[in-house]
Motif scaffolding. Structure first.
Motif, PDB file in Angstrom:
ATOM      1  N   ALA A   1      -3.006  10.809  -1.634  1.00 46.81           N
ATOM      2  CA  ALA A   1      -3.363   9.462  -2.096  1.00 46.81           C
ATOM      3  C   ALA A   1      -2.066   8.754  -2.561  1.00 46.81           C
ATOM      4  N   LYS A   2      -2.006   7.291  -2.286  1.00 44.54           N
ATOM      5  CA  LYS A   2      -0.637   6.632  -2.669  1.00 44.54           C
ATOM      6  C   LYS A   2      -0.939   5.586  -3.405  1.00 44.54           C
ATOM      7  N   PRO A   3      -0.301   5.045  -4.258  1.00 48.68           N
ATOM      8  CA  PRO A   3      -0.465   3.700  -4.952  1.00 48.68           C
ATOM      9  C   PRO A   3      -0.008   2.556  -3.934  1.00 48.68           C
ATOM     10  N   ARG A   4      -0.776   1.601  -3.774  1.00 48.89           N
ATOM     11  CA  ARG A   4      -0.380   0.441  -2.653  1.00 48.89           C
ATOM     12  C   ARG A   4      -0.608  -0.723  -3.624  1.00 48.89           C
ATOM     13  N   ILE A   5       0.177  -2.066  -3.381  1.00 51.85           N
ATOM     14  CA  ILE A   5      -0.180  -3.068  -3.780  1.00 51.85           C
ATOM     15  C   ILE A   5      -1.177  -3.988  -2.868  1.00 51.85           C
ATOM     16  N   PHE A   6      -2.144  -4.742  -3.426  1.00 50.78           N
ATOM     17  CA  PHE A   6      -3.186  -5.444  -2.601  1.00 50.78           C
ATOM     18  C   PHE A   6      -3.292  -6.766  -3.103  1.00 50.78           C
ATOM     19  N   PHE A   7      -3.256  -7.556  -2.251  1.00 51.05           N
ATOM     20  CA  PHE A   7      -3.346  -9.157  -2.529  1.00 51.05           C
ATOM     21  C   PHE A   7      -4.669  -9.619  -1.643  1.00 51.05           C
ATOM     22  N   LEU A   8      -5.424 -10.130  -2.650  1.00 49.12           N
ATOM     23  CA  LEU A   8      -6.850 -10.813  -2.022  1.00 49.12           C
ATOM     24  C   LEU A   8      -6.534 -12.350  -1.788  1.00 49.12           C
ATOM     25  N   PHE A   9      -6.591 -12.699  -0.559  1.00 46.58           N
ATOM     26  CA  PHE A   9      -6.506 -14.195  -0.218  1.00 46.58           C
ATOM     27  C   PHE A   9      -7.827 -14.584   0.131  1.00 46.58           C
ATOM     28  N   ASN A  10      -8.500 -15.990   0.209  1.00 47.89           N
ATOM     29  CA  ASN A  10      -9.479 -16.260   0.593  1.00 47.89           C
ATOM     30  C   ASN A  10      -9.913 -16.065   1.880  1.00 47.89           C
ATOM     31  N   ASP A  11      -9.036 -15.862   2.971  1.00 45.19           N
ATOM     32  CA  ASP A  11      -9.231 -15.396   4.386  1.00 45.19           C
ATOM     33  C   ASP A  11      -8.597 -14.152   4.828  1.00 45.19           C
ATOM     34  N   ILE A  12      -7.721 -13.544   3.828  1.00 43.17           N
ATOM     35  CA  ILE A  12      -6.995 -12.205   4.457  1.00 43.17           C
ATOM     36  C   ILE A  12      -6.928 -11.453   3.234  1.00 43.17           C
ATOM     37  N   LEU A  13      -6.868 -10.133   3.633  1.00 39.24           N
ATOM     38  CA  LEU A  13      -6.576  -9.136   2.408  1.00 39.24           C
ATOM     39  C   LEU A  13      -5.169  -8.399   3.079  1.00 39.24           C
ATOM     40  N   VAL A  14      -4.120  -8.415   1.919  1.00 40.18           N
ATOM     41  CA  VAL A  14      -2.757  -7.917   2.514  1.00 40.18           C
ATOM     42  C   VAL A  14      -2.629  -6.925   1.561  1.00 40.18           C
ATOM     43  N   TYR A  15      -1.886  -5.613   2.010  1.00 42.33           N
ATOM     44  CA  TYR A  15      -1.403  -4.912   1.253  1.00 42.33           C
ATOM     45  C   TYR A  15      -0.135  -4.009   1.876  1.00 42.33           C
ATOM     46  N   GLY A  16       0.430  -3.407   0.900  1.00 44.56           N
ATOM     47  CA  GLY A  16       1.892  -2.869   1.400  1.00 44.56           C
ATOM     48  C   GLY A  16       2.121  -1.791   0.226  1.00 44.56           C
ATOM     49  N   SER A  17       3.480  -1.092   0.773  1.00 46.58           N
ATOM     50  CA  SER A  17       3.759   0.004   0.058  1.00 46.58           C
ATOM     51  C   SER A  17       4.903  -0.497  -1.540  1.00 46.58           C
ATOM     52  N   ILE A  18       4.733   0.115  -2.361  1.00 53.45           N
ATOM     53  CA  ILE A  18       5.469  -0.294  -3.273  1.00 53.45           C
ATOM     54  C   ILE A  18       6.961   0.427  -3.553  1.00 53.45           C
ATOM     55  N   VAL A  19       8.030  -0.345  -3.445  1.00 53.48           N
ATOM     56  CA  VAL A  19       9.362  -0.290  -3.646  1.00 53.48           C
ATOM     57  C   VAL A  19       9.531  -0.219  -5.066  1.00 53.48           C
ATOM     58  N   LEU A  20       9.591  -1.625  -5.625  1.00 51.21           N
ATOM     59  CA  LEU A  20       9.797  -1.835  -6.980  1.00 51.21           C
ATOM     60  C   LEU A  20       8.555  -2.729  -7.423  1.00 51.21           C
ATOM     61  N   ASN A  21       7.708  -2.227  -8.388  1.00 54.21           N
ATOM     62  CA  ASN A  21       6.400  -3.112  -8.585  1.00 54.21           C
ATOM     63  C   ASN A  21       6.853  -4.411  -9.097  1.00 54.21           C
ATOM     64  N   LYS A  22       6.091  -5.422  -8.663  1.00 52.52           N
ATOM     65  CA  LYS A  22       6.355  -6.772  -8.812  1.00 52.52           C
ATOM     66  C   LYS A  22       7.648  -7.355  -8.119  1.00 52.52           C
TER      67      LYS A  22
ATOM     68  N   LYS B   1       9.795  -5.743  -5.165  1.00 54.96           N
ATOM     69  CA  LYS B   1      10.055  -5.391  -3.744  1.00 54.96           C
ATOM     70  C   LYS B   1       8.874  -4.402  -2.997  1.00 54.96           C
ATOM     71  N   TYR B   2       8.078  -5.217  -2.167  1.00 53.10           N
ATOM     72  CA  TYR B   2       7.148  -4.255  -1.191  1.00 53.10           C
ATOM     73  C   TYR B   2       7.725  -4.285   0.198  1.00 53.10           C
ATOM     74  N   ARG B   3       7.076  -3.135   1.047  1.00 51.70           N
ATOM     75  CA  ARG B   3       7.359  -3.113   2.340  1.00 51.70           C
ATOM     76  C   ARG B   3       6.028  -2.700   3.135  1.00 51.70           C
ATOM     77  N   SER B   4       6.289  -2.491   4.459  1.00 51.66           N
ATOM     78  CA  SER B   4       4.978  -2.245   5.207  1.00 51.66           C
ATOM     79  C   SER B   4       3.848  -2.948   5.034  1.00 51.66           C
ATOM     80  N   GLN B   5       3.996  -4.432   5.313  1.00 46.67           N
ATOM     81  CA  GLN B   5       3.172  -5.164   4.919  1.00 46.67           C
ATOM     82  C   GLN B   5       1.759  -5.229   6.121  1.00 46.67           C
ATOM     83  N   HIS B   6       0.638  -5.080   5.587  1.00 50.25           N
ATOM     84  CA  HIS B   6      -0.609  -5.069   6.476  1.00 50.25           C
ATOM     85  C   HIS B   6      -1.397  -6.079   6.315  1.00 50.25           C
TER      86      HIS B   6
END
Length: 298
Positions: A69-90, A92-97
């Protein structure tokens, strides 16, 4: 941890929530929030700003990946859900889905002593388990996502998805092949995953490939049981489509490729997703007690 999500947290959606979403769509603060997310993903991420798109919530969730299990940053928009890996919280993120919300179905999972506040995010292409820092945050995420899904289905006229990809069983869940129950995994005997059922299987029990259009344009690794079931279903469909009494001699190969793995499909989907991220140090408690790790905007 030196950084965490804002501690302000909104209640689950109310009757006034749709008006709030429509109001935020044209505000400068919404544009700034989306721009900040784009900046954190940098050139590796896709542009997220679109007319009418609203960033409604964000936070750190634990995603159950193949190896751990790994921490991931999630963003909820009104039409999409975006998540990615945390390099430096708030920062830098990477591996956007990006997951379109009209494809999403949620399933709350039961509590156990080892696993709490979990739910499954299911789509036709990928399904996975996440957990929140508390039961309250889990309910907030579920309530907000479900309301966004409901509104998105109404806006698009689509029906809720009924077919979902199987979540992958974590590697650590078994030391032996879940099909033959004979092969024991080791440093030399690799684990593989069936793309149809998500089971952890050995190479011998996953020699076949089958075309699963919802997941890929290429034939994917499937276990022997799923291959037989998929091939039988394909034969039945061919017979019904052609109106023949029996399928042709090669019908069982339609969509299928047999043979040992040649490295054409990579079992490290989840590993690549987290490759090189700045996972939290192992000695740090991921969710600090009494701290809210998610926030929803108003």
């Amino acid at each position: 941890m030196s950084e965490q999500a804002d501690t302000s947290s909104a209640a689950p959606p109310t009757a006034e929530w749709p008006k709030m979403v429509d109001h935020l769509a044209n505000t400068e603060i919404n544009s700034q929030r989306i721009a900040a997310v784009e900046s954190c993903f940098g050139a590796s991420g896709q542009p997220l700003a679109l007319p009418g798109r609203v960033l409604l919530g964000e936070g750190v969730l634990t995603k159950e990946c193949r190896k751990k299990a790994k921490p991931r940053i999630f963003f909820l928009f009104n039409d999409i859900l975006v998540y990615g890996s945390i390099v430096l919280n708030k920062r830098k993120y990477r591996s956007q889905h990006i997951i379109p919300l009209e494809e999403v179905t949620l399933e709350t999972l039961p509590e156990t002593l080892q696993a709490k506040n979990r739910w499954m995010i299911k789509t036709a292409k990928k399904s996975f388990v996440v957990s929140a820092a508390s039961a309250t945050e889990r309910q907030e995420w579920i309530s907000h996502i479900e309301e966004c899904v409901r509104r998105q289905l109404l806006a698009t006229g689509l029906q809720p998805s009924t077919e979902h990809a199987a979540p992958w069983i974590p590697d650590k869940a078994t030391d032996i092949c879940m099909r033959c129950t004979q092969t024991r995994f080791s440093a030399l005997t690799r684990r593989h995953h069936c793309r149809k059922c998500g089971f952890v299987v050995c190479a011998e029990c996953s020699r076949e490939r089958f075309l699963l259009p919802r997941l890929s344009s290429k034939p994917l690794r499937v276990c022997s049981l799923c291959f037989r079931e998929l091939a039988a279903q394909k034969r039945k469909e061919d017979v019904e489509e052609q109106g023949l009494g029996s399928p042709g001699p090669s019908a069982h190969l339609a969509g299928a490729v047999c043979g040992a793995s040649s490295g054409d499909d990579d079992d490290s989907d989840e590993d690549r997703e987290g490759s090189g991220d700045g996972d939290w140090p192992s000695h740090v408690e991921f969710y600090a007690s009494g701290v809210s790790w998610s926030s929803f905007h108003s």
